[in-house]
Motif scaffolding. Sequence first.
Motif, PDB file in Angstrom:
ATOM      1  N   ASP A 128       0.395   5.543   0.135  1.00  0.00           N
ATOM      2  CA  ASP A 128      -0.361   6.412  -0.053  1.00  0.00           C
ATOM      3  C   ASP A 128      -0.020   7.779  -0.783  1.00  0.00           C
ATOM      4  O   ASP A 128       1.399   8.343  -0.506  1.00  0.00           O
ATOM      5  CB  ASP A 128      -0.907   6.934   1.499  1.00  0.00           C
ATOM      6  CG  ASP A 128      -2.270   6.638   2.278  1.00  0.00           C
ATOM      7  OD1 ASP A 128      -2.187   5.243   1.763  1.00  0.00           O
ATOM      8  OD2 ASP A 128      -1.530   5.791   3.493  1.00  0.00           O
ATOM      9  N   ARG A 174       0.870  -1.178   0.174  1.00  0.00           N
ATOM     10  CA  ARG A 174      -0.249  -0.064  -0.096  1.00  0.00           C
ATOM     11  C   ARG A 174       0.885   1.052   0.001  1.00  0.00           C
ATOM     12  O   ARG A 174       1.418   1.241   0.744  1.00  0.00           O
ATOM     13  CB  ARG A 174      -0.978  -0.136   1.127  1.00  0.00           C
ATOM     14  CG  ARG A 174      -1.965   1.002   1.410  1.00  0.00           C
ATOM     15  CD  ARG A 174      -2.414   1.164   2.481  1.00  0.00           C
ATOM     16  NE  ARG A 174      -2.959   2.822   2.407  1.00  0.00           N
ATOM     17  CZ  ARG A 174      -4.300   2.994   3.594  1.00  0.00           C
ATOM     18  NH1 ARG A 174      -4.304   1.774   4.346  1.00  0.00           N
ATOM     19  NH2 ARG A 174      -4.469   4.380   3.585  1.00  0.00           N
ATOM     20  N   GLU A 212      -4.906   6.303  -2.726  1.00  0.00           N
ATOM     21  CA  GLU A 212      -3.998   5.050  -2.344  1.00  0.00           C
ATOM     22  C   GLU A 212      -3.646   3.478  -3.066  1.00  0.00           C
ATOM     23  O   GLU A 212      -4.983   3.785  -4.522  1.00  0.00           O
ATOM     24  CB  GLU A 212      -5.000   4.211  -1.482  1.00  0.00           C
ATOM     25  CG  GLU A 212      -5.548   5.396  -0.232  1.00  0.00           C
ATOM     26  CD  GLU A 212      -6.549   4.419   0.696  1.00  0.00           C
ATOM     27  OE1 GLU A 212      -6.572   3.410   0.803  1.00  0.00           O
ATOM     28  OE2 GLU A 212      -7.367   5.443   0.983  1.00  0.00           O
TER      29      GLU A 212
END
Length: 72
Positions: free
Chosen positions: A11, A9, A49
């Motif tokens: 951001d 992940r 994201e």
Amino acid sequence: MDKNNQLIRTDLRISNMNSVDEEIIVAKLLGKIEGVAKVYTHHSLNKAEIYTSREVSIDELQQALSGYNFNV
């Protein structure tokens, strides 16, 4: 994708994303990058994201948005 593989992940702050239509454009452009599995965009937060199967560089992300007024 194998169950043992975890998605990474990341951001991102995306400047100049001001509407739902632009969220869709950003999501589609980032989704074309090799290894990107999912993209969620939020224009009100100037945020994206991304979930990837490999490390994706900032240069790759910015290149995917080239031609538009979005900046990572």
